[in-house]
Design a protein around this motif. Structure first.
Motif, short mmCIF file in Angstrom:
data_model
loop_
_atom_site.label_atom_id
_atom_site.label_comp_id
_atom_site.label_asym_id
_atom_site.label_seq_id
_atom_site.Cartn_x
_atom_site.Cartn_y
_atom_site.Cartn_z
N SER A 1 -4.46 8.42 1.83
CA SER A 1 -3.12 8.09 1.33
C SER A 1 -3.02 6.65 0.87
O SER A 1 -1.93 6.13 0.72
N GLN B 1 0.58 14.17 -6.35
CA GLN B 1 -0.39 13.13 -6.75
C GLN B 1 -0.15 12.69 -8.19
O GLN B 1 -0.13 11.51 -8.50
N ASP C 1 -4.43 -2.22 -10.27
CA ASP C 1 -3.87 -1.61 -11.48
C ASP C 1 -2.41 -1.25 -11.29
O ASP C 1 -1.60 -1.32 -12.21
N ARG C 2 -2.07 -0.82 -10.08
CA ARG C 2 -0.69 -0.39 -9.85
C ARG C 2 0.29 -1.54 -10.06
O ARG C 2 1.43 -1.33 -10.43
N TRP C 3 -0.17 -2.76 -9.80
CA TRP C 3 0.73 -3.91 -9.85
C TRP C 3 0.60 -4.70 -11.14
O TRP C 3 1.30 -5.69 -11.34
N THR D 1 2.83 5.57 -5.00
CA THR D 1 1.89 6.32 -4.18
C THR D 1 2.42 7.72 -3.87
O THR D 1 3.63 7.96 -3.94
N ALA D 2 1.53 8.61 -3.49
CA ALA D 2 1.91 9.98 -3.17
C ALA D 2 2.87 10.00 -1.98
O ALA D 2 3.80 10.79 -1.94
N SER D 3 2.63 9.11 -1.01
CA SER D 3 3.51 9.10 0.16
C SER D 3 4.94 8.72 -0.21
O SER D 3 5.89 9.25 0.35
N ALA E 1 0.81 -1.22 0.00
CA ALA E 1 0.00 0.00 0.00
C ALA E 1 0.85 1.27 0.00
O ALA E 1 0.43 2.28 -0.53
N SER E 2 2.02 1.21 0.62
CA SER E 2 2.92 2.37 0.70
C SER E 2 2.16 3.64 1.06
O SER E 2 2.33 4.69 0.43
N ALA E 3 1.32 3.54 2.08
CA ALA E 3 0.56 4.72 2.49
C ALA E 3 1.42 5.66 3.32
O ALA E 3 1.11 6.84 3.44
N ILE E 4 2.46 5.11 3.94
CA ILE E 4 3.33 5.94 4.76
C ILE E 4 4.76 5.79 4.27
O ILE E 4 5.11 4.82 3.61
N SER E 5 5.56 6.77 4.62
CA SER E 5 6.97 6.75 4.23
C SER E 5 7.75 7.45 5.32
O SER E 5 7.17 8.17 6.14
N ASN F 1 3.52 5.34 -11.30
CA ASN F 1 2.87 4.13 -10.79
C ASN F 1 3.30 3.81 -9.36
O ASN F 1 3.66 2.68 -9.04
N TYR G 1 6.43 11.81 -1.77
CA TYR G 1 6.66 12.79 -0.71
C TYR G 1 7.88 12.41 0.11
O TYR G 1 8.68 13.27 0.49
N GLU H 1 -8.73 11.09 -6.31
CA GLU H 1 -7.92 11.97 -5.48
C GLU H 1 -6.83 11.24 -4.73
O GLU H 1 -5.98 11.84 -4.13
N GLU H 2 -6.90 9.92 -4.77
CA GLU H 2 -5.95 9.14 -3.99
C GLU H 2 -4.60 9.09 -4.64
O GLU H 2 -4.50 9.06 -5.85
N GLY H 3 -3.56 9.02 -3.84
CA GLY H 3 -2.22 8.85 -4.39
C GLY H 3 -1.89 7.39 -4.54
O GLY H 3 -2.33 6.62 -3.74
N GLU I 1 -11.40 1.03 -11.85
CA GLU I 1 -10.07 1.15 -11.24
C GLU I 1 -10.01 0.42 -9.92
O GLU I 1 -11.00 0.33 -9.21
N ALA J 1 1.88 11.70 2.51
CA ALA J 1 2.07 12.84 1.62
C ALA J 1 1.30 14.03 2.16
O ALA J 1 0.11 13.92 2.45
#
Lengths: 579, 777, 153
Positions: free
Chosen positions: B212, C40, B441-443, C49-51, B187-191, C47, C54, B775-777, B437, B204
């Motif tokens: 995110s 975004q 799709d990302r993978w 994520t935004a995070s 998911a890579s929602a955080i970094s 391909n 960032y 709107e999602e990243g 969507e 982000a």
């Protein structure tokens, strides 16, 4: 556009360039590097153009614009040929006189000529000037005759002949052997034998390999690499092509810090020109060797000078460091064997191939061969880029070349190796400069920074300065560097504010020893060096700050009574993530 | 095996392990913080530094692969001092006063409620107190003081996302959360954001996790070694006093979930490493809302009878007597039973038995027409194909190729998706054929947007493409080949392509992927069956799977969908409307309707007599004549069969609430009151015994089997060899009348709408539905 | 910055992770900072994520998250500049502008930043304003440089 498809065409091209170049009576060469421009060399050039055209001298007197001439302290400067007359510290309004008197009538203008501060002798010829006399400018002398926008100038200086020799007269192994027997050691700081490093990379079997030129010269006080890239970019490119041939790489990267825009610009122009002329890309010089170079700009992170961090940056990631082993030669960019060398290291390669390892190995000391470019800056009178043979004494560099300490002050120490290095006080002035001697003396060669300090420099403040630097540039991944250097920095800040405690020195030592062995990468491992070095050589200054709340150098604001001044910045605020 | 020495002791380690893992496997303790099973090596905390002979300085054990003849020393006085200093440095940035406080023991008594305080300034106030890795390490390394001045980041605690808080003042930047989110969940929602001393974990632009790409799976919370990420539920209730294991009923994966209990209530639920099926992973439902499902205030607690127009609480006997009275004699014709597909095997077995005995007919399965696995199975069988359905989730991790048709497993079967991700990361190709969507799709190696109705044409294109390039010799003897060949040859290639909405390049790309696929899995989702005629697309998908030697896996949505399929093979053909029941009715209206599931809205008149057996109070119960409160799975024992065909037993977590009883018990007591034989079961185990004897497929469902710790599966017998199915010619794309209605995820349990019940889930789902995704990243 | 503009910009770049730094440099050059919307779109383009984007962009000092002032004032903090009086120049600059590094003056005229070496070490202390270099700057020099830009507005 001449596309070279055979090595013999190089000589032919050179002959053609010579033939086609009009002959002038006199040539004026203006140094237009970054420092020159900062001092107004562009205006000097404008003035020259205007005045020469205005007087109808466009056909008689040639105006050349080149990169850095090395004597930055005297910029803006120009050199007049024939005679190699050096004029420095010029202003645009001086140009009419330069033209009328010197160019047209061969009369010297004393105020522009270098004057020795002690003997008051004037030296008008470049090679006589003390700054230049003791240098051995193998890498940098062509800066005087190369306009970095013109590949033709490089060809005239026998450029790419070494490449032709390597590609057509030598095998890849022979090239590596030549570099190895020359004794070239990495100029980025670690001083690892270059030939061996190349061999490691070549030994790894993989479907592809990469080479990288590390031009992320982030050590404060150093700009040799920037100067080379901006003044003579082809020397680096040629070195890289030879290295790629030796190691079997088809792609190379030049990673240039973005704070060196002139270097980025010039090396890009040079790379594009090399491509156009068949010196980069497919079938170089008509051989079966293919190689091309990508140029990547940094984005403001000193840690990217560290090999693994640099590779992460090229890959488009956060440039955190990675554990080694595996070493880049085994697993580097995208997992492929990668060889990384410093700009100056690459620039040495064409020299070694064309003049030979035997010639090269006669310069320097038994274990440190060749010349080294140093950034001689700080409180020295004649600051600039100096290229000297390894083994020259510190004293010779600082006093004979550098002209000693400016403003009549006294020498206190010289800092070498940047944030990873140390300080050498007066007792080391007779040290012969080479990799191992510097390490034994408690410092390092680093990339070649030589910051001269006088009695107005506070060593404690400087140690704090380096810790602050480390905190700003730490990638943040490992605890010892991220948190440990912060603790060290805070202790040093307290000391500079007169809040030091007796135990602080022991604390600093303990932290230093631990951070050095526990950190993940070279940045953390060497970060305590300046502190350890100042503790070793200038302990009494620390004691003065701690016990007597005094700053002998008169620098630490809290300990020096200066009217209307505020205290030094407090412990740095940590930024909240939410506004 | 690789031989190496650790502290002089010879050990043998699996190749590919790190020195740290090898040491741990042999009971040798090396302090560590940032290493975690299943995550890449990081080497950031530096606690696991060891000495290795021949290597300069110290080396992190977590980053060092085992090598033959390595000589490792893990304990020296210098290493010990270094580790303590390192841990003290970590603690200097983490509120540590409690860790070294001399009042620690006294304070323990008072900690029960101050945990709810917003700001954590010490262990005593931290929800993780007692299960914190830092505390463990302080113990291990015997830290008694921290010799560095403390600093506090003073960041706002982030509470805007559902289920858990993020207090980065407690974060030690081990980056386990970042690695788990990226490497395991994809998911890579955080970094890690910013660098050096400014480095923090973040999203982000500091947006909420929901914005995110976070799926609220809880993997980060589980892997965080400190109190930086904590479940809100635990803050109020405190640590569980005991834990019990269960099988989550909220999707078809059937994860093993550990429930934390206190005072007879579930306060938390979480996965445990090493458990079958999910091995330490879960999803938002199993991780965060189990307790809300079980302890919902909507639980139906008392038997009720409608007297004088009002529902009154009565005893079980009173209620059951009334039902028995109603279900005899004249009242029986035109009556029937509707049963929930989410019940356990035992409940459904009894329901089936009951319905056949009492009503002389099969019950209605409330979601029959909507369940993808039932649909696939019955369509294939109608065409003479008895496809094996058993598989292991783990084998998906080793797939070489995955086709996802109308499927969003990231939404519907998240732990299955984790396995697919694993395969993709190892190089498997992913072909996505969805109408909208999704995270897939990302993978995807190739993602094709398939408009509803065009499925048959698209599959027809693929079939034709593969067929044209297949070797006639290879396939000529395969059963059904002739039928397939003649059908395909009749189809116009150009006609197919234009109906499909694909470009020639897309077809070429997809065809190649299929052709080159190895170890392939076709995941058929409910979306696919919703958008297209299942009688067309399932056979075509099957045929393509045969061509490329791939397994067809219908993506069951519900917890016992596979169990229903085995228990009640005709359930797939079950007409979910009242048709059948109405047939027996005199007045054209249903006589007595006994609903132990979702109430099928008849549209016309309400049945004469409505018996509602419910877990949660709802509109059906409110209009019922009799209300019978049923137990949820958490209060009883039973068996579910998951999407793999794995038979999994669960035991009660909590006591039966109110007067509720297990469904099987209610049916049995009723049957007895109706004078029927064969319903004298005293517990679920006895039912499982009979069931396992009656139905060969469920042989391993008997209680004897799981005792050996082996996994039990549905017994599949190959009735017929694999064959091609002759496809109908797909005409122009036509939308399916009455399409829609298939659940894309089991966001419901026994009539409880989980999104309505749990706001956090609703907020999460709003992000995953189309329209919001832009709107999602 | 509109989404359409950003799309056009992105079309000039590849779609792999390694293209990220160049993309960010370009966006920074075009807009003076990296807008949230850009994050975004870049994520979609690459391909990821935004995070993740960032995380990368905040690692590097070059990329700003807020629009800067009209004049970007960068004071060199390198060692050579430091020993030649750079610290006092920096203090003076902060006083003169009234902001800390990373901040912009309320009238949006000046943004202050630091750099850890500009490579003008022999002629330091050095200050750069929008690419124009000033060498051997003194505390008085700070005031006159800023006054000059204030006049230009």
């Amino acid at each position: 556009m001449k596309m070279l498809t055979h090595p013999t065409q190089l000589a032919a091209w050179k002959a053609q360039i010579l033939e086609e170049r009009p002959v002038f009576q006199k040539t004026v060469v203006v140094s237009n590097g970054t420092c020159g421009r900062a001092r107004g060399s562009s205006r000097i050039i404008e003035a020259l153009k205007r005045e020469l055209d205005g007087r109808g001298l466009g056909e008689t007197i040639k105006l050349e614009v080149t990169g850095c001439h090395g004597f930055c302290e005297l910029e803006p400067n120009l050199v007049i040929y024939p005679g190699e007359i050096y004029y420095g510290r010029l202003k645009p309004e001086d140009i009419p006189a330069v033209i009328d008197k010197t160019l047209l009538k061969d009369k010297m203008i004393p105020s522009f000529v270098y004057e020795d501060p002690k003997s008051h002798r004037r030296y008008s010829q470049l090679k006589e000037i003390p700054f230049y006399r003791k240098q051995m400018r193998h890498l940098t002398q062509d800066n005087l005759r190369i306009d970095p926008d013109r590949i033709e100038d490089y060809i005239l200086a026998d450029g790419y002949q070494a490449l032709a020799k390597a590609l057509f007269d030598m095998t890849a192994e022979e090239v590596i052997r030549e570099v190895d027997s020359a004794g070239l050691r990495g100029r980025g700081g670690a001083g690892f034998p270059t030939g061996k490093k190349w061999q490691f990379c070549r030994n790894e079997s993989a479907e592809r390999r990469y080479i990288i030129c590390n031009a992320d010269e982030g050590n404060p006080g150093t700009y040799m690499d920037r100067s080379i890239l901006a003044a003579n970019p082809h020397s680096v490119i040629e070195g890289m092509i030879i290295g790629a041939y030796a190691m079997g790489a088809a792609e190379g990267y030049i990673y240039v810090r973005m704070e060196a825009p002139q270097a980025v610009r010039q090396v890009t122009i040079a790379r594009d020109q090399a491509r156009k002329h068949g010196l980069l890309g497919k079938s170089i010089l008509g051989s079966e060797f293919h190689f091309d170079i990508h140029i990547v700009e940094g984005a403001g992170a000193f840690v990217c000078g560290e090999e693994t961090s640099l590779m992460s940056s090229i890959e488009g990631r956060r440039a955190v460091s990675r554990q080694r082993p595996p070493f880049p030669a085994q697993s580097g960019l995208w997992g492929y064997p990668t060889n990384i060398n410093n700009v100056e290291t690459w620039a040495n390669v064409p020299l070694i191939i064309s003049r030979g390892a035997e010639w090269y190995s006669q310069i320097g000391t038994p274990k440190s061969k060749g010349t080294k470019i140093f950034s001689l800056v700080g409180k020295v009178r004649n600051g600039g880029q100096v290229e000297v043979p390894m083994g020259i004494k510190l004293r010779e560099v600082i006093y004979d070349i550098g002209g000693g300490i400016k403003d009549g002050k006294k020498f206190k120490a010289v800092q070498t190796g940047g944030p990873a290095g140390g300080f050498l006080p007066a007792e080391f002035l007779d040290l012969a400069i080479d990799y191992d001697n510097l390490v034994q003396a408690g410092s390092t060669m680093g990339s070649g920074g030589m910051i001269v300090l006088d009695e107005t420099t506070c060593m404690v403040d400087l140690a704090r300065h380096y810790m602050h630097f480390t905190q700003e540039e730490s990638c943040g991944k490992c605890v010892p560097c991220r948190v440990g250097t912060r603790q060290m920095h805070d202790i040093l800040v307290r000391i500079t504010r007169g809040e030091g405690e007796e135990e602080d020195l022991a604390r600093l030592k303990e932290l230093s020893d631990s951070i050095m062995v526990a950190s993940l990468c070279g940045l953390g491992q060497t970060a305590p060096n300046p502190v350890l070095s100042t503790l070793r050589h200038f302990r009494d200054e620390y004691i003065e700050h701690i016990r007597h709340k005094k700053c002998p150098a008169g620098v630490c604001p809290a300990l020096v009574s200066r009217p209307g001044r505020e205290a030094a910045p407090a412990v740095r605020k940590v930024k909240k993530t939410r506004p | 095996m690789i031989k190496l020495k650790i502290n002089g002791r010879e050990i043998a380690a699996e190749p590919g392990l790190t020195v740290l893992e090898a040491a741990q496997a042999h009971g040798i303790k090396i302090p560590n913080l940032c290493a975690a099973k299943g995550l890449s090596s990081y080497g950031g905390c530096r606690l696991c530094l060891v000495e290795i002979k021949g290597r300069r300085g110290y080396v992190p054990a977590c980053c060092t692969p085992v090598e033959e003849n390595l000589e490792v020393t893990t304990e020296t006085p210098q290493l010990r001092d270094l580790r303590r200093l390192t841990l003290e440095l970590i603690l200097s940035e983490h509120p540590h006063a409690c860790l070294i406080c001399t009042e620690k023991k006294n304070c323990e008594e008072y900690k029960s409620t101050i945990r709810k305080v917003g700001e954590v300034t010490g262990c005593v106030l931290c929800p993780e107190n007692g299960q914190c890795r830092l505390q463990e390490l302080v113990e291990e390394l015997k830290i008694e003081k921290v010799r560095f001045p403390a600093s506090y980041r003073n960041l706002e605690v982030l509470r805007e996302d559902p289920f858990f808080d993020r207090n980065y003042n407690l974060c030690i930047l081990c980056a386990r959360c970042v690695r788990a989110c990226a490497e395991v969940r994809g998911a890579s929602a955080i970094s890690v954001v910013f660098r050096g001393p400014q480095a923090v974990i973040g999203t982000a632009m500091d947006r909420p996790l929901l914005d995110s790409g976070c799926q609220m799976c809880g993997a980060c919370v589980d892997v965080c070694p400190t109190g930086a990420l904590t479940e809100r539920a635990l803050k109020g209730a405190g640590l569980p006093a005991e834990t019990r294991s269960t099988i989550c009923p909220l999707c078809s994966v059937g994860c093993t979930i550990e429930a934390g209990l206190r005072d007879g209530q579930i306060i938390t639920s979480y996965p445990i490493e090493g458990q079958p099926v999910n091995d330490g992973q879960a999803c938002v439902k199993g991780r965060f809302i189990v307790r809300d499902v079980v302890h919902s205030p909507k639980r139906s607690l008392r038997p009720m009878l409608r007297r004088h127009g009002e529902l009154e609480a009565v005893t079980w006997d009173e209620a059951l007597d009334e039902v028995a009275r109603r279900l005899t004699g004249d009242h029986l014709p035109g009556s029937g039973l509707v049963v929930s597909s989410q019940l356990s095997l035992e409940d459904q077995y009894i329901a089936l038995k009951f319905s056949r005995e009492v009503f002389g007919a099969e019950p209605l399965l409330d979601s029959a027409g909507r369940l993808p696995l039932l649909a696939c199975r019955s369509v294939l069988r109608e065409n003479g194909v008895y496809a094996p359905l058993n598989f292991e989730l783990g084998s998906l991790s080793n797939a070489g190729f995955i086709l996802a048709a109308g499927a969003d497993p990231a939404l519907s079967q998240p732990v299955l998706w984790v396995n697919v991700l694993n395969a993709v990361r190892k190089g498997a190709k992913l072909l996505v054929l969805n109408s909208r969507e999704s995270v897939l799709d990302r993978w995807a190696t190739l993602s094709l947007r398939i408009k509803p109705g065009t499925g048959p044409a698209v599959l027809g294109c693929f079939s034709r493409w593969l067929f044209d390039r297949s070797s006639k010799d290879r396939w000529a003897s395969f059963p059904g080949y002739e039928g397939l060949r003649s059908a395909l040859e009749k189809m116009s290639q150009d006609g197919l392509l234009s109906s499909s909405g694909l470009t020639a390049e897309e077809l070429q790309a997809a065809g190649r992927l299929l052709q080159e696929s190895r170890a392939g899995y076709f995941l058929c989702g409910s979306g696919f069956l919703d958008d297209h005629d299942e009688n067309q697309v399932i056979p075509m998908l099957w045929n393509i799977a045969q061509f490329v030697d791939a397994r067809l896996i219908p993506l069951a949505v519900e917890n016992n969908e596979r169990g229903v399929a085995e228990l009640w093979p005709e359930a797939g053909a079950n007409d979910p409307s009242f048709g059948r029941i109405l047939q027996g009715a005199e007045k054209g209206r249903v006589n007595s309707l006994y609903v132990a599931g979702a109430f099928p809205q008849p549209g016309e008149d309400r049945p004469d007599f409505l018996i509602v057996q419910e877990c949660y109070r709802g509109p059906a119960g409110r209009s019922a004549d009799v209300v019978l409160p049923a137990a949820a799975w958490a209060e009883t024992d039973g068996t579910f069969v998951n999407i793999e065909g794995r038979i999994q037993k669960f035991k009660p977590l909590v006591d039966l609430p109110g007067e509720s009883r297990p469904d099987w018990w209610i049916f049995c007591r009723l049957a007895e009151k109706l004078g029927r034989q064969g319903f004298g079961f005293r517990n679920a185990a006895e039912i499982a015994e009979e069931m396992s004897k009656e139905l060969p497929a469920l042989h391993e469902a008997s209680s004897h089997h799981p005792r050996k710790g082996k996994s039990c599966y549905i017994r599949e017998e190959k009735i017929a060899p694999a064959r091609f199915i002759s496809p109908e010619a797909p005409e122009r794309a036509r939308p399916i009348p009455g399409a829609g209605g298939r659940p894309d995820a089991a966001d419901y349990y026994r009539g409880l709408d989980l999104c309505e019940e749990v706001r956090g889930l609703r907020r999460l789902r709003e992000k995953s539905r189309p329209g919001d995704r832009k709107e999602e990243g | 910055m509109t989404g359409v503009e950003m799309d056009a910009l992105l079309r000039g770049f590849g779609r792999e992770q390694k293209d990220l730094t160049r993309i960010l440099h370009k966006v920074q050059a075009e807009y003076g900072y990296i807008p949230a919307q850009a994050v975004q779109q870049i994520a979609r383009h690459l391909n990821t994520t935004a995070s993740e984007i960032y995380g990368v962009l905040t690692f590097y000092k070059a990329f700003r998250l807020q629009p800067g002032g009209k004049y970007l004032v960068t004071v060199c903090q390198g060692t050579s500049c430091h020993v030649r009086g750079g610290a006092r120049v920096f203090e003076e600059m902060k006083k003169e502008l009234g902001v800390e590094p990373g901040e912009t003056t309320p009238d949006r005229l000046f943004s202050l930043d630091t750099v850890n070496c500009l490579g003008c070490c022999a002629i330091g202390p050095t200050v750069v304003v929008n690419g124009a270099y000033y060498s051997q700057v003194s505390e008085d020099g700070v005031r006159s440089i800023i006054a000059e830009y204030r006049k230009r507005k």
